[in-house]
Design a protein around this motif. Structure first.
Motif, PDB file in Angstrom:
ATOM      1  N   UNK B  51      -7.146   1.191   5.399  1.00  0.00           N
ATOM      2  CA  UNK B  51      -6.684   1.854   6.628  1.00  0.00           C
ATOM      3  C   UNK B  51      -5.180   1.670   6.793  1.00  0.00           C
ATOM      4  N   UNK B  52      -4.733   0.440   6.555  1.00  0.00           N
ATOM      5  CA  UNK B  52      -3.314   0.135   6.711  1.00  0.00           C
ATOM      6  C   UNK B  52      -2.467   0.939   5.724  1.00  0.00           C
ATOM      7  N   UNK B  53      -2.959   0.979   4.466  1.00  0.00           N
ATOM      8  CA  UNK B  53      -2.174   1.628   3.423  1.00  0.00           C
ATOM      9  C   UNK B  53      -2.197   3.144   3.519  1.00  0.00           C
ATOM     10  N   UNK B  54      -3.123   3.671   4.298  1.00  0.00           N
ATOM     11  CA  UNK B  54      -3.175   5.127   4.452  1.00  0.00           C
ATOM     12  C   UNK B  54      -2.239   5.593   5.560  1.00  0.00           C
ATOM     13  N   UNK B  56       1.166   6.560   6.936  1.00  0.00           N
ATOM     14  CA  UNK B  56       2.495   6.915   6.422  1.00  0.00           C
ATOM     15  C   UNK B  56       3.624   6.161   7.123  1.00  0.00           C
ATOM     16  N   UNK B  57       3.347   5.691   8.333  1.00  0.00           N
ATOM     17  CA  UNK B  57       4.392   4.932   9.024  1.00  0.00           C
ATOM     18  C   UNK B  57       4.599   3.576   8.367  1.00  0.00           C
ATOM     19  N   UNK B  58       3.533   3.094   7.777  1.00  0.00           N
ATOM     20  CA  UNK B  58       3.607   1.764   7.175  1.00  0.00           C
ATOM     21  C   UNK B  58       4.018   1.828   5.709  1.00  0.00           C
ATOM     22  N   UNK B  59       3.480   2.836   5.034  1.00  0.00           N
ATOM     23  CA  UNK B  59       3.694   2.892   3.583  1.00  0.00           C
ATOM     24  C   UNK B  59       4.512   4.116   3.212  1.00  0.00           C
ATOM     25  N   UNK B  60       5.623   3.849   2.574  1.00  0.00           N
ATOM     26  CA  UNK B  60       6.497   4.917   2.112  1.00  0.00           C
ATOM     27  C   UNK B  60       5.801   5.699   1.006  1.00  0.00           C
ATOM     28  N   UNK B  61       5.782   6.969   1.146  1.00  0.00           N
ATOM     29  CA  UNK B  61       5.213   7.760   0.041  1.00  0.00           C
ATOM     30  C   UNK B  61       3.805   8.229   0.311  1.00  0.00           C
ATOM     31  N   UNK B  62       3.074   7.543   1.180  1.00  0.00           N
ATOM     32  CA  UNK B  62       1.739   8.028   1.534  1.00  0.00           C
ATOM     33  C   UNK B  62       1.919   9.194   2.476  1.00  0.00           C
ATOM     34  N   UNK B  63       2.060  10.355   1.907  1.00  0.00           N
ATOM     35  CA  UNK B  63       2.258  11.527   2.732  1.00  0.00           C
ATOM     36  C   UNK B  63       1.292  12.613   2.298  1.00  0.00           C
ATOM     37  N   UNK B  64       1.355  13.678   2.994  1.00  0.00           N
ATOM     38  CA  UNK B  64       0.490  14.800   2.616  1.00  0.00           C
ATOM     39  C   UNK B  64      -0.314  15.259   3.787  1.00  0.00           C
ATOM     40  N   UNK B  65      -0.716  16.517   3.705  1.00  0.00           N
ATOM     41  CA  UNK B  65      -1.427  17.111   4.817  1.00  0.00           C
ATOM     42  C   UNK B  65      -2.861  16.635   4.880  1.00  0.00           C
ATOM     43  N   UNK B  67      -6.117  14.040   3.676  1.00  0.00           N
ATOM     44  CA  UNK B  67      -6.413  12.669   3.304  1.00  0.00           C
ATOM     45  C   UNK B  67      -6.429  12.533   1.779  1.00  0.00           C
ATOM     46  N   UNK B  68      -6.970  13.547   1.127  1.00  0.00           N
ATOM     47  CA  UNK B  68      -7.065  13.519  -0.336  1.00  0.00           C
ATOM     48  C   UNK B  68      -5.700  13.329  -0.976  1.00  0.00           C
ATOM     49  N   UNK B  69      -4.719  14.052  -0.462  1.00  0.00           N
ATOM     50  CA  UNK B  69      -3.379  13.907  -1.037  1.00  0.00           C
ATOM     51  C   UNK B  69      -2.875  12.480  -0.901  1.00  0.00           C
ATOM     52  N   UNK B  70      -3.232  11.868   0.246  1.00  0.00           N
ATOM     53  CA  UNK B  70      -2.817  10.478   0.454  1.00  0.00           C
ATOM     54  C   UNK B  70      -3.512   9.565  -0.553  1.00  0.00           C
ATOM     55  N   UNK B  71      -4.797   9.786  -0.744  1.00  0.00           N
ATOM     56  CA  UNK B  71      -5.543   8.954  -1.697  1.00  0.00           C
ATOM     57  C   UNK B  71      -4.900   9.005  -3.072  1.00  0.00           C
ATOM     58  N   UNK B 155     -17.063   9.009   0.926  1.00  0.00           N
ATOM     59  CA  UNK B 155     -17.233   8.723   2.344  1.00  0.00           C
ATOM     60  C   UNK B 155     -15.935   8.269   2.970  1.00  0.00           C
ATOM     61  N   UNK B 156     -16.060   7.339   3.890  1.00  0.00           N
ATOM     62  CA  UNK B 156     -14.879   6.890   4.621  1.00  0.00           C
ATOM     63  C   UNK B 156     -14.292   5.615   4.028  1.00  0.00           C
ATOM     64  N   UNK B 157     -14.377   5.512   2.734  1.00  0.00           N
ATOM     65  CA  UNK B 157     -13.842   4.320   2.078  1.00  0.00           C
ATOM     66  C   UNK B 157     -12.375   4.113   2.427  1.00  0.00           C
ATOM     67  N   UNK B 158     -11.656   5.219   2.567  1.00  0.00           N
ATOM     68  CA  UNK B 158     -10.223   5.145   2.844  1.00  0.00           C
ATOM     69  C   UNK B 158      -9.908   4.667   4.246  1.00  0.00           C
ATOM     70  N   UNK B 159     -10.922   4.538   5.096  1.00  0.00           N
ATOM     71  CA  UNK B 159     -10.657   4.083   6.467  1.00  0.00           C
ATOM     72  C   UNK B 159     -10.994   2.616   6.638  1.00  0.00           C
ATOM     73  N   UNK B 160     -11.511   2.004   5.595  1.00  0.00           N
ATOM     74  CA  UNK B 160     -11.968   0.609   5.708  1.00  0.00           C
ATOM     75  C   UNK B 160     -10.796  -0.339   5.840  1.00  0.00           C
TER      76      UNK B 160
END
Lengths: 264, 219, 821
Positions: B51-54, B56-65, B67-71, B155-160
């Motif tokens: 959740x933290x790493x997804x 964009x305010x926290x992690x530089x480069x995690x961008x994109x419209x 969620x998939x792009x962020x992953x 699933x919502x693995x990216x929100x964990x």
């Protein structure tokens, strides 16, 4: 133009020029290395050893010094018909486990090891002896280190299943994956060739899409020198051979006296 | 005869209770004990906050419209189209480059810096979603060409915020995420199961029945 | 409510009913099925990122370009390179299976070891590198202290002119020993023929692809001759786009692959190739089909002349006319006279005819006079330095290193000369004669040899008459093997200093065998060494440094790489070349117009850096047709009559008659004939009455060459009438077999005066009557379950005679008999 029985998009096939083939065996080694084929301590037991690309040696039978030898490299023929006009392969019709199918998209006869129950019907049904049964587990003894060269692209087999040439199907997947990365859906002629095709130092093997008139393979398959093994079984193999030598051509089938028509 | 009838009466009385006890016992065995016994449980070598790493305010480069792009920023597709899966330490070190100066304030990060970054040692992650060796699964065909969201399968693995324990089937060695998490076998979400039928179901639904041919997914 | 039988059954029924509405049976059934698909002992290859690295194969002197496919740090496949000019495509089957030579702990030494059991038992103990280095250093230092450094002998199988070979020879010279010997190969015979007839030290370069008529005297073009990747590719071209433009004629006693696939097979009696070459030359002369201009302007010894002492000398033409008329040659070779005439005419009328020699693969030396005869045939059709002929080159301009500065001990040792007599009066043209070592060691009670260093060689297996080497090795006090493999010779060693294997090792590939333009490849490591092995070059440099002043001074380099780079100084400063090849136009097409090549590097550093990526330097240019100043012979001409042989004979005749000298050299010809290409009847050991058959060992492209073990994959390509379980097959003509009352598959003992080996009979119409054919490359007594005790090694029963003049082993004329068992 004679249209193949398979009206799928692609019909991958192979043409092997026997006049160019030197019998060196590079294709067979490349195949085994590419496809994680197990090597047993005794490979001289040809009933048991596995070689998806098997080389057969033939001689013209003439006495010294008119003797001549030649070779037939034999992969899976990826037959398109079962010999009775049905659009399926002789091995596929007999499989009780749906472990082998004629892929409608590529014309490749698939073999799924985890599905195979090892009944060996397909082996009996194959007129080309292209199918091999794993009498033992793949031979990679612990501590010997041989498993270090295994490629993850092809799944190693367990004992009790049948395996055979897949036209290096994983290379088709590799080519598609690369094409996708480059925003393409179609792959070019040379992007997908089998390991044996690539390896042949004499460039005797040509591989491509028989349905694509631009591919060399579809032109070569129509050459007057082209023929297939046991053609009269009507299994419609997708592996063609080229030879200008009548004695070689004659050995491709069982001819009655005077039945064989020489080229010249 | 009398006696026998009597005794029969005796046993029938409350006999159903035995049946029910057996029945309930089996239910407990089948629904509770069996799943616990069938799956091992192993903690991941360290925690990772998706959740933290997804953010964009926290992690530089995690961008994109999407969620998939962020992953895909960390779980990359390589140039040859293959999927890199769980990122290597090298990827982590694009940000966490100095073992001496943590970017956040969590003890987990400090631990990560000293145990892995400083030692340049790969983290022995346990992969939740690895398909067996007989399966060929090209992420690029699904994610890029098929426009399938990561969420569809993962699933919502990216929100964990915390990584769950890795649980493997003791018999097959498969991760519980392949099939087993919902032990009933019922499927409410697309990500509940990742068996062959599930792949085929999706292919069919999307009108790609030709992709149900054996050699599309098997190697 | 008591627990009786009835209630218990109810409980069970309840339980059974209940379990069916739980996932347990269903999940368990499914999982059990999956379980059977995932046996824990079936390997699951780890996934990772794919990458390819290109390098050059060093498994044979052909040096094909290869590309290694990797998954993370693992090497998973070898493929051919299309950006390497030697082999525009696939390599040979051995190179293709090369990973099995890297990833097999049972055939490799994984760390230094010393012998603890009896010699040959293979009983070794692990030691550290420090211990190993010190053990050898101590031994060598001891020899110097005792003042007998010449008791150090090296047996080297590294490619001729390679940096590793130079370093080993240098170590011996610096120590004070001249006894650096090499495993003989066709290159040695070529070298001698080149020196004698052309006066040139460059490698024999055959412009195959530009020839239109190739006449091969027993060269196994399809059996691995030259650079197999190159030759097989050319073959595909000859049968493909150039169909009908190039004709190939194979002179061979057996229907080999080359003979069968050639346009014409000329069947000769085994070992009579030289006679046929001279017979063809005779026809060229009598039919006036030879290149008169070349002979007149650039050759010596063809027409009669008067020598300085006023004697009239007959010359080569007279020799041909006298002894090699087709009718006579027909009797010698078994080829009909009419066919000889027809072949000679076809050969001469071709635009660019080329005659080849080098027996089989060329792993073993050929016959010197035969090679000279074939070279003479090329000269007669004007094929020397002609497009599509035999090209004359200088050696590669690789830096040879500064001359060795020998200290007092070393000078004393070097003055004692060579043990094997190479370069002496009896063997004036040989550089080394490893085949003479066994008799020298075995005849004296105290051996003159104390320590033998074996590098990149397996003499106990590859050399004809291998039994003698085994006996020699039993007697030598100390044997050191650098072999990365547990081969037969290493099993006899006292100390193992294991080298890296190819793919782990930096090496130079000097001029692939037979290539028509200068090329040096750089075989770069594509993987970190898997085990605790060490580069033999580094070990040699380290040893020299450990031996202190005198020796160490000759080794100014930190490591092998530094020494290697120094040698490229010569390349960087020499004629311009290229370090990359785009694969579009083959070099042999552009060679003629390639005089204006501009180097694609600026300095040694630049060259070195570029070689790291391309692994190649080559110069696709040649001044075709230039003959003036080309030949460095004493006469400055191509010598049909070798004045150097004449000179050597004259020098020696002071110590006895010329005839005596010739007898010592093993030459049966007398007088002027000995100085010219001629045919010598093979002098074989056995008495034909007792040993009626001639043993012809033959090579196969699908078995590894020389000291390299065969990758197990290759056994998939060996037929079951070549190897069946532990038996290899001796091929016999059905007629011959019938006379001996032998049937297909029968077990026989093949017996020669030197020993016997077991084999099965294979009836083959393509085998010459009266000959027995056994394959080389099987019959290992070392290695693992894949190689050990598989078939027989003909080297064990070959009784090598001495090849006339060269002194190298003549291994092609052993007589044998077959006994049914």
């Amino acid at each position: 133009m004679e249209k193949g029985p398979d009206h799928g998009k692609h019909r991958y096939g192979m043409v092997i020029d026997l006049d160019k083939c030197t019998g060196c065996g590079t294709c067979a080694v490349a195949c085994a290395a590419e496809n994680n084929v197990s090597v047993r301590q005794d490979e001289s037991d040809k009933e048991r050893s596995i070689s998806w690309m098997q080389i057969f040696k033939i001689t013209n039978g003439k006495p010294y010094p008119d003797t001549e030898v030649s070779y037939f490299p034999r992969p899976c023929m990826h037959c398109e018909e079962d010999g009775h006009g049905h659009h399926t392969s002789p091995c596929v019709t007999v499989c009780v486990a749906t472990a082998t199918k004629l892929d409608p998209n590529s014309g490749i006869v698939s073999q799924i090891y985890t599905r195979c129950i090892g009944c060996r019907y397909c082996q009996a049904a194959c007129p080309y002896k292209a199918r091999y049964f794993n009498w033992w587990d793949a031979y990679f003894p612990k501590g010997k280190g041989l498993d270090r060269y295994l490629t993850p692209e092809v799944s190693p087999r367990m004992r009790g299943v049948v395996e055979k040439c897949t036209f290096c199907h994983h290379r088709l997947m590799r080519a598609k994956t690369r094409a996708y990365a480059e925003d393409r859906r179609e792959i070019e002629e040379d992007e997908y060739i089998t390991a044996c095709t690539e390896a042949c130092p004499a460039q005797a093997i040509t591989f491509g899409d028989l349905n694509n008139p631009k591919h060399r393979v579809s032109r070569l398959a129509k050459s007057p020198n082209a023929f297939r093994l046991l053609e009269r079984l009507n299994t419609k193999p997708k592996v063609y051979y080229l030879s200008t030598k009548d004695w070689v051509r004659k050995l491709a089938d069982n001819y009655l006296p005077d039945e064989f028509k020489p080229l010249s | 005869m009398e006696n026998q009838a009597h005794s029969s009466d005796q046993s029938t009385k409350g006999g159903w209770l035995f049946f029910i006890a057996g029945f309930i016992g089996s239910l407990i065995l089948g629904w509770v004990i069996f799943p616990m016994a069938l799956y091992s449980s192993q903690p991941q070598p360290m925690n990772f906050n998706h959740a933290l790493h997804m953010n964009p305010d926290k992690v530089d480069g995690i961008e994109g419209d999407t969620e998939t792009e962020k992953c895909l920023f960390c779980h990359q597709l390589r140039d040859d189209g293959t999927f890199a899966g769980i990122p290597r330490l090298e990827k982590c070190m694009e940000c966490h480059d100095d073992p001496e100066s943590p970017l956040g304030s969590t003890p987990e990060e400090k631990d990560f810096l000293t145990r892995y970054v400083a030692e340049e040692k790969e983290i022995p992650w346990l992969s939740y979603y690895r398909q067996p060796d007989c399966v060929y699964f090209p992420h690029i065909a699904h994610v890029k060409m098929g426009k399938v969201d990561c969420r569809t399968c993962h699933g919502d693995h990216g929100k964990l915020e915390d990584l769950p324990a890795y649980r493997a089937n003791r018999l097959t060695g498969y991760s519980i995420k392949i099939w087993g998490e919902r032990i009933s076998g019922l499927k409410f979400n697309t990500w509940d199961r990742m068996k062959m039928d599930d792949c085929a179901e999706c292919h069919t639904k999307k009108g790609h029945e030709e992709n149900n041919a054996c050699f599309v997914c098997h190697k | 409510m008591e627990l009786n039988r009835r209630n218990f059954i109810k409980f069970l029924v309840g339980g059974v009913a209940g379990i069916h509405v739980t996932p347990l049976p269903w999940k368990l059934t499914d999982d059990s099925a999956i379980w059977t698909q995932n046996w824990p002992w079936v390997p699951v290859p780890p996934e990772g990122a794919f990458a390819t690295e290109s390098t050059v194969c060093t498994l044979c002197p052909g040096g094909c370009g290869i590309e290694v496919r990797k998954v993370d740090e693992r090497t998973v496949k070898i493929e051919g390179r299309t950006d390497y000019p030697v082999n525009p495509g696939g390599p040979c089957p051995v190179g293709m299976g090369g990973l099995q030579l890297l990833c097999n702990e049972d055939i490799r030494f994984t760390r230094p070891m010393k012998r603890v059991g009896p010699r040959g038992s293979g009983d070794f103990k692990d030691i550290t590198w420090d211990e190993a280095m010190e053990a050898l250093r101590g031994r060598l230092a001891g020899l110097r202290e005792q003042g007998r450094p010449e008791a150090l002998v090296a047996i080297d199988g590294s490619p001729r002119g390679s940096t590793q070979a130079l370093l080993l020879e240098r170590l011996l010279m610096s120590m004070g020993s001249s006894n650096y010997t090499r495993i003989p190969s066709a290159e040695d015979t070529f070298w001698m023929a080149g020196i004698l007839m052309q006066g040139n030290e460059g490698p024999m370069a055959f412009d195959l692809e530009n020839a239109d008529f190739i006449l091969s005297f027993g060269s196994g073009l399809l059996e691995g001759w030259g650079a197999p990747g190159r030759v097989l590719n050319a073959w595909g071209m000859w049968r493909g786009e150039q169909k009908g433009k190039t004709r190939i004629v194979q002179v061979d006693s057996r229907a080999s692959n080359t003979a069968s696939k050639a346009d014409r097979w000329v069947a000769v009696k085994p070992g009579t190739e030289a006679a046929l070459a001279l017979g063809l030359a005779h026809v060229l002369v009598t039919k006036n089909l030879y290149d008169r201009a070349f002979v007149r302007d650039h050759a010596f010894g063809f027409e009669p002349w008067e020598s300085s002492d006023g004697k009239r000398r007959a010359g080569f033409k007279a020799l041909l006319l006298e002894k090699y008329a087709p009718s006579k040659v027909s009797r010698m070779t078994g080829v009909p006279a009419a066919e000889i005439e027809r072949l000679a005419t076809d050969f001469a009328r071709a635009r660019a005819p080329l005659a080849l020699c080098g027996k089989g693969k060329g792993d073993l030396n050929g016959s010197l006079y035969e090679t000279m005869a074939v070279l003479a045939l090329n000269a007669l059709v004007g094929g020397i330095n002609r497009r599509g002929g035999v090209l004359v080159h200088d050696k590669l301009p690789l830096d040879p290193f500064a001359a060795v500065e020998a200290d007092a001990i070393a000078s004393a040792g070097l003055r004692k000369g060579r043990l094997d007599g190479a370069g002496s009066a009896t063997f004036p043209f040989a550089q080394s004669l490893v085949n003479r070592l066994p008799e020298l060691v075995l005849k004296s009670r105290s051996t003159p040899v104390d320590t033998v260093l074996v590098l990149a060689a397996n003499p106990l297996y590859t050399l004809p008459g291998s039994g003698a080497y085994r006996r020699m090795f039993e007697k030598v006090p100390f044997i050191v093997s650098f072999s990365p493999y547990r081969d037969e010779t290493a099993m006899m060693a006292d100390l193992i200093l294991p080298d890296h294997v190819f793919l782990e090792k930096l090496q130079d590939v000097v001029w692939p065998s037979g290539l028509q333009y200068p090329l040096v490849g750089l075989s770069r490591p594509v993987i970190e060494p898997l085990y605790r092995t060490r580069h033999a070059g580094d070990v040699l440099i380290g040893l020299a440094k450990g031996l202190g002043e005198g020796v160490a001074d000759n080794f100014p380099w930190e490591n092998f790489e530094e020494a290697l780079k120094e040698r490229f100084k010569g390349i960087a400063e020499g004629a311009p070349g290229l370090t990359s090849f785009d694969g579009s136009t083959p070099p042999w097409e552009t060679m003629a117009s390639g005089g204006d090549i501009r180097a694609d590097y600026e300095s040694l550093d630049d060259l070195w850096e570029k070689m790291q990526s391309g692994g190649l330097w080559f110069r696709p240019a040649h001044a075709y047709g230039v003959r003036n100043g080309l030949f460095k012979t004493p006469t400055g001409r191509f010598e049909f009559f070798s004045t150097q042989i004449e000179l050597a004979l004259e020098e020696q005749s002071q110590h006895g008659g010329t005839d005596e000298v010739l007898a010592r050299m093993g030459v049966s010809a007398r007088g002027d004939e000995a100085c010219m290409p001629h045919f010598e009847e093979a002098s074989s050991g056995g008495d034909p009455a007792h040993y009626p058959l001639i043993l012809v060992p033959y090579e196969m492209i699908n078995l590894a060459s020389g000291w390299i073990p065969s990758p197990p994959f290759l056994f998939k390509t060996i037929f079951d009438n070549q190897l069946l379980k532990q038996d290899s097959f001796v091929e016999l003509n059905p007629e011959t077999a019938a006379k001996l009352n032998l049937r297909q598959g029968q077990r026989v003992m093949v017996e020669s005066p030197a020993g016997r080996i077991q084999a099965r009979v294979s009836l083959f119409e393509g085998a010459a009557p009266g000959a027995a054919y056994l394959p080389l490359g099987l019959g290992h007594t070392a290695y693992d379950e894949f190689l050990k005790d598989k078939g027989a090694n003909p080297n064990e029963i070959i009784e090598p005679a001495r090849d006339p003049l060269s002194g190298l082993p003549a291994w092609w004329n052993t007589r044998v008999r077959l006994r049914r068992i």
